[in-house]
Design an enzyme around this catalytic site. Sequence first.
Site, short mmCIF file in Angstrom:
data_model
loop_
_atom_site.label_atom_id
_atom_site.label_comp_id
_atom_site.label_asym_id
_atom_site.label_seq_id
_atom_site.Cartn_x
_atom_site.Cartn_y
_atom_site.Cartn_z
N TYR A 33 34.06 42.34 35.32
CA TYR A 33 34.25 43.78 35.43
C TYR A 33 35.72 44.15 35.40
O TYR A 33 36.60 43.29 35.52
CB TYR A 33 33.59 44.32 36.70
CG TYR A 33 34.33 44.01 38.00
CD1 TYR A 33 34.34 42.73 38.53
CD2 TYR A 33 35.02 45.00 38.68
CE1 TYR A 33 35.01 42.45 39.71
CE2 TYR A 33 35.70 44.73 39.87
CZ TYR A 33 35.68 43.45 40.38
OH TYR A 33 36.35 43.17 41.54
N LYS A 147 37.83 37.77 36.72
CA LYS A 147 37.35 38.94 37.50
C LYS A 147 35.83 39.04 37.40
O LYS A 147 35.28 39.87 36.67
CB LYS A 147 38.04 40.21 36.99
CG LYS A 147 37.97 41.37 37.98
CD LYS A 147 39.00 42.43 37.62
CE LYS A 147 38.87 43.69 38.43
NZ LYS A 147 39.04 43.50 39.88
N GLU A 179 45.22 36.40 48.86
CA GLU A 179 45.30 37.82 48.47
C GLU A 179 44.37 38.62 49.37
O GLU A 179 43.68 38.06 50.23
CB GLU A 179 44.92 37.99 46.99
CG GLU A 179 43.53 37.51 46.66
CD GLU A 179 43.21 37.54 45.16
OE1 GLU A 179 43.77 38.37 44.42
OE2 GLU A 179 42.37 36.72 44.75
N LEU A 203 43.57 36.63 41.65
CA LEU A 203 43.38 37.44 40.46
C LEU A 203 44.76 37.93 39.96
O LEU A 203 45.55 38.41 40.77
CB LEU A 203 42.50 38.65 40.78
CG LEU A 203 42.11 39.44 39.53
CD1 LEU A 203 40.96 38.76 38.81
CD2 LEU A 203 41.73 40.87 39.88
#
Length: 281
Positions: A33, A147, A179, A203
């Site tokens: 996505y 992702k 993260e 990411l």
Amino acid sequence: MGRICYVNGNFVPEQEAKVSVFDRGFLFGDGVYEVTPVIKGKLVDYPAHIERLGRSLRELKMAWPCTEAELRAMHEELVKKNNLTEGIIYMQVTRGVADRQFNFPKDVKSTLIAFTQVMTLVDNPNARTGIKVITTPDIRWGRRDIKTVMLLASVLGKQEAVDKGVTDAWMVQDGKITEGTSNNAFIVKDGKVITRPLSNDILPGCTRRALFRLAKEHGVEIVERLFTPEEAHAADEAFITSASQFVMPVTEIDGKRIGGGQPGPVSRKMRELFLDEAQKG
Ligand code: PDD
């Protein structure tokens, strides 16, 4: 509500926006996505999101659902049909619909869906106070650079944060921050911005990338290295970046106030620079 959504080539009212129970995104999390911000009715940083979508598809050997030109036209049409001035477009591509088997099905078309969500991005009140985060173990898989829609660890992390009365969680692996649950994590010490280098562990954020460029243009130094929760607790400032938060100050980590509990000058400056550029369109 009452939105117009996109499903496999058609724009339909949200009540009719449906995919099969055999969709591999639903059965296996076999999908990817992107979330693209919209300000003043214009897509922000769109090319970076499409470049990353291409990378996610390639890494998972998933077919493009349509051409890049069609994808762009679809995004723009969705903004128009929903009169979206500020918010996000969520787009998802899955490996398609097939009988349940783990290996890739043959000759199956990818599923493509997208929808808009109204959000206050520019004048987000959280930016004035900063947000609070906790740290939590990073229990995700080994390819966080892709992702994918497999977001259960992020769902659990965010819920843990909410249950503890804060906004978000920073994840920790081998004693170092990776993260945020849906954002990249930064601290500031002695005027320098510190963040984890890119690898399979995080990411590659589009906002992170834009921040690097803006920092360079405006003489703000960024150091890419691992950092610990203890270092974060003792930082002068902290912030997160994402397509829906841009640059969002963090003023408390694990109950410890950062920078006197107020958004710091570097975080505020970076947010301002990002918003200035995004609003120019
Ligand atoms: N999340 N890290 C993770 C784990 C993310 O899910 C995201 C984005 C980011 C920031 O990437 P970008 O700057 O390209 O948005 C970092 C989106 C916004 C989401 O899932 O809603």
